[in-house]
Scaffold this active site. Structure first.
Site, PDB file in Angstrom:
ATOM      1  N   ASP A 189     -58.294  -3.019  -3.805  1.00 44.22           N
ATOM      2  CA  ASP A 189     -57.450  -4.218  -3.766  1.00 44.22           C
ATOM      3  C   ASP A 189     -55.971  -3.900  -3.571  1.00 44.22           C
ATOM      4  O   ASP A 189     -55.119  -4.793  -3.584  1.00 44.22           O
ATOM      5  CB  ASP A 189     -57.631  -5.063  -5.039  1.00 44.22           C
ATOM      6  CG  ASP A 189     -57.212  -4.323  -6.310  1.00 44.22           C
ATOM      7  OD1 ASP A 189     -56.685  -3.195  -6.216  1.00 44.22           O
ATOM      8  OD2 ASP A 189     -57.411  -4.875  -7.414  1.00 44.22           O
ATOM      9  N   GLY A 195     -55.446   5.600 -14.747  1.00 42.27           N
ATOM     10  CA  GLY A 195     -56.132   6.425 -15.722  1.00 42.27           C
ATOM     11  C   GLY A 195     -55.994   5.842 -17.114  1.00 42.27           C
ATOM     12  O   GLY A 195     -55.453   4.750 -17.316  1.00 42.27           O
ATOM     13  N   GLY A 211     -58.724 -14.208  -5.056  1.00 42.39           N
ATOM     14  CA  GLY A 211     -58.067 -15.074  -6.027  1.00 42.39           C
ATOM     15  C   GLY A 211     -58.954 -15.381  -7.223  1.00 42.39           C
ATOM     16  O   GLY A 211     -60.121 -15.751  -7.065  1.00 42.39           O
ATOM     17  N   ASP A 217     -59.807  -1.339 -15.770  1.00 41.13           N
ATOM     18  CA  ASP A 217     -59.733   0.095 -15.495  1.00 41.13           C
ATOM     19  C   ASP A 217     -60.860   0.815 -16.233  1.00 41.13           C
ATOM     20  O   ASP A 217     -60.861   0.891 -17.467  1.00 41.13           O
ATOM     21  CB  ASP A 217     -58.367   0.623 -15.948  1.00 41.13           C
ATOM     22  CG  ASP A 217     -58.168   2.088 -15.575  1.00 41.13           C
ATOM     23  OD1 ASP A 217     -59.123   2.718 -15.081  1.00 41.13           O
ATOM     24  OD2 ASP A 217     -57.045   2.600 -15.782  1.00 41.13           O
ATOM     25  N   HIS A 239     -56.774 -12.330 -22.010  1.00 39.98           N
ATOM     26  CA  HIS A 239     -55.465 -12.307 -21.350  1.00 39.98           C
ATOM     27  C   HIS A 239     -55.614 -12.365 -19.828  1.00 39.98           C
ATOM     28  O   HIS A 239     -54.990 -13.192 -19.154  1.00 39.98           O
ATOM     29  CB  HIS A 239     -54.709 -11.038 -21.755  1.00 39.98           C
ATOM     30  CG  HIS A 239     -53.424 -10.837 -21.022  1.00 39.98           C
ATOM     31  ND1 HIS A 239     -52.202 -11.162 -21.567  1.00 39.98           N
ATOM     32  CD2 HIS A 239     -53.153 -10.352 -19.778  1.00 39.98           C
ATOM     33  CE1 HIS A 239     -51.245 -10.890 -20.696  1.00 39.98           C
ATOM     34  NE2 HIS A 239     -51.802 -10.390 -19.595  1.00 39.98           N
ATOM     35  N   GLU A 240     -56.447 -11.482 -19.274  1.00 44.33           N
ATOM     36  CA  GLU A 240     -56.578 -11.425 -17.811  1.00 44.33           C
ATOM     37  C   GLU A 240     -57.132 -12.732 -17.234  1.00 44.33           C
ATOM     38  O   GLU A 240     -56.692 -13.188 -16.168  1.00 44.33           O
ATOM     39  CB  GLU A 240     -57.489 -10.258 -17.411  1.00 44.33           C
ATOM     40  CG  GLU A 240     -56.974  -8.882 -17.800  1.00 44.33           C
ATOM     41  CD  GLU A 240     -55.577  -8.592 -17.260  1.00 44.33           C
ATOM     42  OE1 GLU A 240     -55.231  -9.119 -16.179  1.00 44.33           O
ATOM     43  OE2 GLU A 240     -54.832  -7.842 -17.920  1.00 44.33           O
ATOM     44  N   HIS A 243     -54.587 -15.234 -16.481  1.00 40.37           N
ATOM     45  CA  HIS A 243     -54.033 -15.104 -15.124  1.00 40.37           C
ATOM     46  C   HIS A 243     -54.963 -15.751 -14.095  1.00 40.37           C
ATOM     47  O   HIS A 243     -54.512 -16.408 -13.153  1.00 40.37           O
ATOM     48  CB  HIS A 243     -53.838 -13.632 -14.766  1.00 40.37           C
ATOM     49  CG  HIS A 243     -52.775 -12.936 -15.547  1.00 40.37           C
ATOM     50  ND1 HIS A 243     -51.528 -13.469 -15.759  1.00 40.37           N
ATOM     51  CD2 HIS A 243     -52.780 -11.721 -16.168  1.00 40.37           C
ATOM     52  CE1 HIS A 243     -50.797 -12.613 -16.466  1.00 40.37           C
ATOM     53  NE2 HIS A 243     -51.543 -11.558 -16.747  1.00 40.37           N
ATOM     54  N   HIS A 249     -46.997 -14.235 -17.355  1.00 35.68           N
ATOM     55  CA  HIS A 249     -46.707 -13.607 -18.637  1.00 35.68           C
ATOM     56  C   HIS A 249     -45.699 -14.423 -19.432  1.00 35.68           C
ATOM     57  O   HIS A 249     -44.801 -15.041 -18.875  1.00 35.68           O
ATOM     58  CB  HIS A 249     -46.174 -12.190 -18.426  1.00 35.68           C
ATOM     59  CG  HIS A 249     -47.247 -11.205 -18.126  1.00 35.68           C
ATOM     60  ND1 HIS A 249     -47.035 -10.045 -17.405  1.00 35.68           N
ATOM     61  CD2 HIS A 249     -48.572 -11.208 -18.428  1.00 35.68           C
ATOM     62  CE1 HIS A 249     -48.180  -9.380 -17.295  1.00 35.68           C
ATOM     63  NE2 HIS A 249     -49.117 -10.062 -17.918  1.00 35.68           N
TER      64      HIS A 249
END
Length: 553
Positions: A189, A195, A211, A217, A239-240, A243, A249
């Site tokens: 993406d 890491g 979208g 990760d 949290h994600e 979005h 934020h």
């Protein structure tokens, strides 16, 4: 040698601008000579670019980043995160930058300067529907698939509890609005993970194609309802997926949408800041308000046992909150808020203040003066803060005007500073209290009702010089000093056994050792008692004289 030459060039460039740049917004501090190492400077530039605090390099311009630009960017970031504004990569700033966090940038930077993402209220960055689908591209090997799915379901429920949004899982063979994926490093993406540590995940605002998708990760150790030796998946996912709904934020460190990982909380509740943001986009839940989410208990596949929940805290006699005489108390969006100086509390009716409070008022409502005397929510949902003969008005968290406005807008005299305000929004009325008098304002006609002001005691049998008045769960309360009265709205009479101690009933404080009354004297009550005694004596003395004359005769 090349690094030394670069530092010399930067110092020379700053020297050329030292006399030309006006000393505004901390410019003098920003231009102080640096003691950064080249490594810190390079790491700082990388971080600031990655999270939106510096613009991406112009391909047609040189790659040189001046120390002046760097310091200005750091100063803005420090202001956003409520750190001391030094323009330096000091210890507090370095610690903040080392915390694990979300990969979505905090702000946009364009030719007009910094533009906070705070809440993406742009209606192009929200879903045009309320029934959304999601699917799993794959699973992390850290957890059993059942745990992963439960964590994501609970994370989505955080948002559906307070909005009309509804979520349904579909097979990965279908086309979902939100695709969940676990991947390390580069994963297609254009936003490479770094890491373990650093960026934990990122998500995309609503839209076609990628979208709404959320990527985690896979170099992280994700866990189920714990973060012992790892990262709690539910906390990151909630949290994600904010979005994915269109939220940016928040600079409020207590908010779920603050960019940094906050750790697993078994008593998690969505913060008011987050609720306001998501409801600005989608509105509130049309059904009954759901109870707070109870955390799921780990099943047999859990890799780590959850830590025990924190002990329930109760207020103790020495707790500062038990002795506070609040400046203002108000119900906002159905929750009770208490204000003192520049601080505020939120509380439930079972005597439990929400954790994380008190907090600064300006974390929610910017530029509100300290020591407000009244707060109320109007019939149209606007929130009003009053100090002196001026008021500040907000639509949610957004000010409706750049400067405070006069309370004469409500038909009040310019010479008074109200003590309290009581909105009756079902009737379109607002009562304003000042010393011994009360005004009744009509929201529809925008004038004071005929016959007002009146003496408070002519309307309700309560004291003067109130500290606060508020409605909560269709009941009316008046507060003076440390005591409060409850009104029977049917009879307009005070309920029996009142006044009572506010801190005992609403904050869970222990009763005072002695049943002392408020130290403030209700002047009118005192005078009224004196007048009553005088009148009684004037009646009894002549009667006694007549009796004596009769006895003598």
């Amino acid at each position: 040698m090349e690094g030394q030459n670069l530092r010399v060039l930067i110092s020379a460039f700053i020297g050329l601008f030292m006399l030309a740049v006006p000393d505004t917004d901390g410019a003098a501090a920003i231009l102080k000579r640096s003691t950064w190492s080249p490594e810190n400077f390079s790491a700082g530039v990388t971080y600031m670019k990655k999270y939106g605090w510096m613009p991406p390099p112009d391909p047609e311009a040189s790659e040189l980043i001046t120390e002046m630009e760097m310091r200005r960017s750091i100063a803005h970031m420090q202001r956003f995160f409520r750190l001391p504004v030094t323009g330096q990569m000091d210890d507090k700033t370095m610690k903040l930058m080392q915390r694990p966090r979300c990969g979505v940038p905090d702000v946009d930077v364009d030719q007009n300067g910094f533009r906070s993402r705070r809440y993406s209220i742009n209606q192009n960055l929200k879903w045009g529907k309320t029934d959304l689908t999601y699917s799993f591209e794959n699973y992390t090997p850290d957890m059993h698939p059942t745990q992963i799915r439960t964590s994501i379901e609970n994370a989505l429920k955080v948002w559906s509890d307070v909005t009309p949004l509804r979520f349904n899982e579909i097979s990965r063979d279908g086309i979902a609005d939100i695709e969940i994926m676990f991947a390390p490093r580069e994963h297609g993406d254009g936003f490479t993970f770094d890491g373990r540590g650093g960026t934990l995940a990122h998500a995309f605002f609503p839209g076609e194609g990628i979208g709404g998708d959320a990527h985690f990760d896979d170099d992280e150790m994700f866990l189920y309802n714990t973060d012992v030796n790892g990262i709690d998946l539910f906390t990151v996912a909630a949290h994600e997926l904010g979005h994915s709904m269109g939220l940016g934020h928040s600079e409020n460190p207590a908010a779920l949408m603050a960019p940094f990982y906050q750790g697993w909380n078994p008593d998690f509740r969505l913060d008011y800041d987050d609720i306001v943001g998501i409801q600005m986009l989608y509105g509130s839940n049309p059904g009954p308000r759901p109870p707070p989410r109870e955390p799921e208990k780990p099943d047999v596949y859990a890799t780590e046992p959850p830590p025990p929940p924190p002990p329930t805290t109760t207020q103790q006699p020495g707790d500062a909150v038990c002795s506070i005489k609040f400046d203002a108390i108000s119900t906002i969006r159905g929750e009770l808020f208490l204000f003192k100086g520049d601080q505020m509390w939120r509380t439930t009716t079972d005597g439990t203040p929400y954790p994380g409070y008190p907090t600064d008022i300006d974390l929610f409502w910017d530029n509100v003066a300290d020591g407000i005397t009244a707060v109320f929510e109007r019939q149209n949902g606007l929130i009003v803060f009053v100090k002196g003969n001026e008021y500040w008005e907000f639509n949610g968290l957004t000010p409706t005007h750049a400067r405070p406005k006069p309370m004469t807008d409500f038909g009040l005299p310019s010479s008074i500073s109200i003590d309290a305000a009581l909105p009756y929004n079902t009737e379109g009325k607002i009562y304003f209290f000042f010393e011994t008098q009360v005004w009744k304002y009509d929201e529809y006609s925008r004038i004071i009702d005929e016959g007002y002001p009146k003496r408070i005691k002519k309307v309700w049998d309560i004291g003067n010089d109130l500290a606060a008045a508020f409605r909560f769960k269709e009941k009316t309360y008046f507060v003076k000093s440390k005591r409060y009265w409850k009104l029977n709205d049917t009879s307009s009479q005070i309920e029996p056994d009142y006044p009572r101690y506010f801190a005992v009933d609403w904050l869970g404080c222990p009763p005072p050792e002695t049943d002392e009354y408020d130290t403030e004297t209700d002047t009118e009550t005192h005078n009224h008692g004196s007048r009553t005694l005088t009148s009684t004596l004037l009646i009894l003395i002549p009667a006694a004289v007549l009796c004596l004359r009769s006895a003598v005769l």
